[in-house]
Design an enzyme around this catalytic site. Sequence first.
Site, PDB file in Angstrom:
ATOM      1  N   ASP A   1      -0.396  -1.556  -8.692  1.00 21.83           N
ATOM      2  CA  ASP A   1       0.017  -2.721  -8.267  1.00 21.83           C
ATOM      3  C   ASP A   1      -0.230  -3.758  -9.038  1.00 21.83           C
ATOM      4  O   ASP A   1      -0.952  -3.851  -9.916  1.00 21.83           O
ATOM      5  CB  ASP A   1      -0.270  -2.860  -6.812  1.00 21.83           C
ATOM      6  CG  ASP A   1       0.248  -2.021  -5.715  1.00 21.83           C
ATOM      7  OD1 ASP A   1       0.953  -1.218  -6.131  1.00 21.83           O
ATOM      8  OD2 ASP A   1      -0.487  -1.793  -4.849  1.00 21.83           O
TER       9      ASP A   1
HETATM   10  N1  URA Z   1      -2.942   2.310  -4.089  1.00 20.81           N
HETATM   11  C1  URA Z   1      -2.490   0.974  -3.964  1.00 20.81           C
HETATM   12  O1  URA Z   1      -2.378   0.436  -2.849  1.00 20.81           O
HETATM   13  N2  URA Z   1      -2.364   0.420  -4.850  1.00 20.81           N
HETATM   14  C2  URA Z   1      -2.562   0.652  -6.332  1.00 20.81           C
HETATM   15  O2  URA Z   1      -2.272  -0.072  -7.283  1.00 20.81           O
HETATM   16  C3  URA Z   1      -3.003   2.077  -6.462  1.00 20.81           C
HETATM   17  C4  URA Z   1      -3.316   2.742  -5.219  1.00 20.81           C
END
Ligand code: URA
Length: 240
Positions: free
Chosen positions: A103
């Site tokens: 993310d």
């Molecule tokens: N899980 C999440 O919620 N975000 C990420 O970036 C990776 C795994």
Amino acid sequence: MRLDKFLSETGFGSRKEVKKLLKQGIITVNNQVVKDAKSQVNEWEDQVAYDGEPLHYQKYFYYMLHKPQGVISATEDKYDETVIDLLSDEDFREDLFPVGRLDKDTEGLLILTNDGQLSHRLLSPKKHVDKEYFARISGVVTEEDIKLFAQGLMLKSGEAVKPGKLVVDAVDEVKGESEIRLVIQEGKFHQVKRMFEAVDKQVVYLKRLRMGELYLDEALELGDYRPLTATELQLLEPSK
Ligand code: URA
């Protein structure tokens, strides 16, 4: 392979740019000047040189990036800086892409490569490759949460996720905060965040530490990257 393909893949730009370069008579194959873009070379045996400097063919490129927050895991975007934008001009190649997504606000280990097969092997749920995360959680993570994660949870969306190994590193009962590590093998959208939401807690900071046996090199500053070493590549695909 064709000489223009060889040169293009060795970093001399587009086929059009390579054609211009060849016209200058600066490229030799086994010490003979070659100007024909269509001529064939054996990329492993022939000695191709630019201005006398030998060129080495490399098909696949692998980098470890310490992804910072605020950068998106894509190859291009209209609004946001991407992980590919973090590459220097020298290392940039059109065909590089991130292996999976973190993310925008997640930090940590991200592999950049042009090797689609490696990417598939690391991401396919059938291959069961571990992804380990560190997270700071708003909420006190309990033994019950560890059990629920170990069984495989139902997310609030109704989607089921496979079991994850949750370890609690620290709990501050007064502040109502925890630090955890979680190992999962899937990579559903916002998976770690949604797993904690399923037990009524919130991820406030998330960092990926490991993929398979490959750990993030903590000596890499946020936003920095470096090529994987041969040993690290072996960890990811023992057959190479
Ligand atoms: N899980 C999440 O919620 N975000 C990420 O970036 C990776 C795994």
